[in-house]
Each structure stands twice: as C-alpha cells, then as structure tokens.
Design a protein around this motif. Sequence first.
Motif, mmCIF file in Angstrom:
data_model
loop_
_atom_site.group_PDB
_atom_site.id
_atom_site.type_symbol
_atom_site.label_atom_id
_atom_site.label_comp_id
_atom_site.label_asym_id
_atom_site.label_seq_id
_atom_site.Cartn_x
_atom_site.Cartn_y
_atom_site.Cartn_z
ATOM 1 N N ARG A 5 -5.920 2.413 8.640
ATOM 2 C CA ARG A 5 -6.480 1.994 7.352
ATOM 3 C C ARG A 5 -5.760 2.643 6.166
ATOM 4 N NH1 ARG A 5 -7.815 -2.537 7.961
ATOM 5 N NH2 ARG A 5 -6.436 -2.220 9.724
ATOM 6 N N ASP A 6 -5.174 3.820 6.370
ATOM 7 C CA ASP A 6 -4.483 4.469 5.255
ATOM 8 C C ASP A 6 -3.050 3.970 5.101
ATOM 9 O OD1 ASP A 6 -3.869 5.572 7.687
ATOM 10 O OD2 ASP A 6 -3.567 7.603 6.909
ATOM 11 N N HIS A 7 -2.452 3.471 6.186
ATOM 12 C CA HIS A 7 -1.119 2.849 6.155
ATOM 13 C C HIS A 7 -1.212 1.568 6.979
ATOM 14 C CE1 HIS A 7 0.013 7.161 5.339
ATOM 15 N NE2 HIS A 7 0.646 6.538 4.358
ATOM 16 N N LEU A 8 -1.478 0.483 6.295
ATOM 17 C CA LEU A 8 -1.823 -0.767 6.989
ATOM 18 C C LEU A 8 -0.675 -1.380 7.803
ATOM 19 C CD1 LEU A 8 -3.892 -2.462 4.124
ATOM 20 C CD2 LEU A 8 -4.777 -1.386 6.214
ATOM 21 N N ASP B 278 0.824 -1.222 0.000
ATOM 22 C CA ASP B 278 0.000 0.000 0.000
ATOM 23 C C ASP B 278 0.857 1.272 0.000
ATOM 24 O OD1 ASP B 278 0.961 -0.270 2.573
ATOM 25 O OD2 ASP B 278 -0.897 0.382 3.537
ATOM 26 N N THR C 168 0.447 -10.105 3.912
ATOM 27 C CA THR C 168 -0.277 -8.831 3.854
ATOM 28 C C THR C 168 -1.494 -8.818 4.768
ATOM 29 O OG1 THR C 168 -1.509 -9.634 1.927
ATOM 30 C CG2 THR C 168 0.490 -8.367 1.508
ATOM 31 N N ARG D 57 7.464 0.981 8.322
ATOM 32 C CA ARG D 57 6.587 -0.026 7.697
ATOM 33 C C ARG D 57 7.150 -1.401 8.020
ATOM 34 N NH1 ARG D 57 7.771 1.084 2.872
ATOM 35 N NH2 ARG D 57 8.379 -0.817 1.769
ATOM 36 N N GLN E 72 -1.670 -6.915 9.821
ATOM 37 C CA GLN E 72 -1.704 -5.465 9.677
ATOM 38 C C GLN E 72 -1.775 -4.761 11.030
ATOM 39 O OE1 GLN E 72 -5.251 -4.906 7.316
ATOM 40 N NE2 GLN E 72 -4.410 -5.996 5.533
#
Length: 209
Positions: A180-183, A155, A173, A161, A176
């Motif tokens: 929600r915008d950067h999982l 993403d 994946t 990250r 998480q």
Amino acid sequence: MHFSKPFTGLSQVKSKQVKEQVYRRLSTDACCSILSSSLKGQEVMLRWVLFALFFGICASAGKQKGKQAAKSKSPDLSRGWGHSIKWVKTYSDGLDEMVQSQKPLMVIHHKEDCPHSKALKKAFVGNKSIMKMAREDFIMLNLVEESGDKHLAPDGYYVPRILFVDPTLMVRTDIQGKYRDHLYTYEPADIEILASNMRKAKVLMHLEL
C-alpha cells in the motif's frame, strides 16, 4: 678495245645477306624488346592487381573490425532483464512501437546498484511465463533514469517500480502490487503477482479496444 664490266655479283650477294642478317637481327631485337616490354607490362599490371587485392582485403578486414567494435560498444538495452527480449531504448520509442503494434508497454524502473532491483531482476529472468509474455505480448522498456513523465510515478520515484501503458496512451495505475505504501513495487516473492498483472494488462487492453 672492248673492256668487260667487272663482276659485281659477289658483292651484291654479300650485301643482300648482310642486309638480311641485319633485318633479321633488328626484327629479332624488336620482337625481344616488344616481348620484354609486354612481360614487364604484365608484371607491373600483376603487381597492381595484387596490391589492389591486398588493399581490398585490408579494407574489408578494417570495416569488419569496425563493425565488431561498434557492436561491442553498443549499449546492452536488456541490462540483465533478459537478453532474449526485444527492448526499446527510450520511453518515446516505446510509445511509438506500442501504438503501431497495439501491444501494451511495460516499463520497469530500476537501479543497477540497488539490491532490491537486482533481486527482482533475477526472479524476473528465472520465470518462464513472464519471459514468454515479455517476448511475445509486450513492448518492453527498462529504465535506470526517470522518463520525465510524471504519470509513470503516481505514488513516487522509488525502485523497483513497474507500470503498464496501454495503446490509448493511458498509464494503468489500477494494475498494482500488494504494497500500500509503494503500489507498483514487487519483491522476488511477488513474482507470481507480477505475472498475474501482466496477464491482466493484456486482457484489459484487448477488452477496452
């Protein structure tokens, strides 16, 4: 008329004595010369031994200094994420060790000048449970440059990250964080979520193999 032979015994004795004295002197001189040569030879040999010993000590010190210099120049693969953890150097190395060990690979993307990365790093090192799992249950890799594998950026290319890869070479994946915008990012307040995801990565790996 009978003439008696001149008496020559004295001259013969003196001649023998002189000869003996000469022989003794020559023998003495020869012995002294041999002894002197022997002593000089030993002195020369001793000098060479001392020189070789000194040279060996200097060479050994030079090698040790070189090793220390090389060690001091070697990069710190932890980059502050835990010196007690064994870190692999590259993504390729991580994949190789993961397959051999059958431990999941944990990949931390960060920047050394990023305040969010620094804050997460501090929380990461300060959590005993995370440090223990990182040492014992994972192949660990932290990167300040992207690996080149697009699967490690599902993403986007943001930091910090964190993603997990299992020994089947699948990027997890599904593991998480809460954003929600950067999982796959975490903040210091999310350190327990990261610890939970590490435990999940271990369990999933064992159940699926």
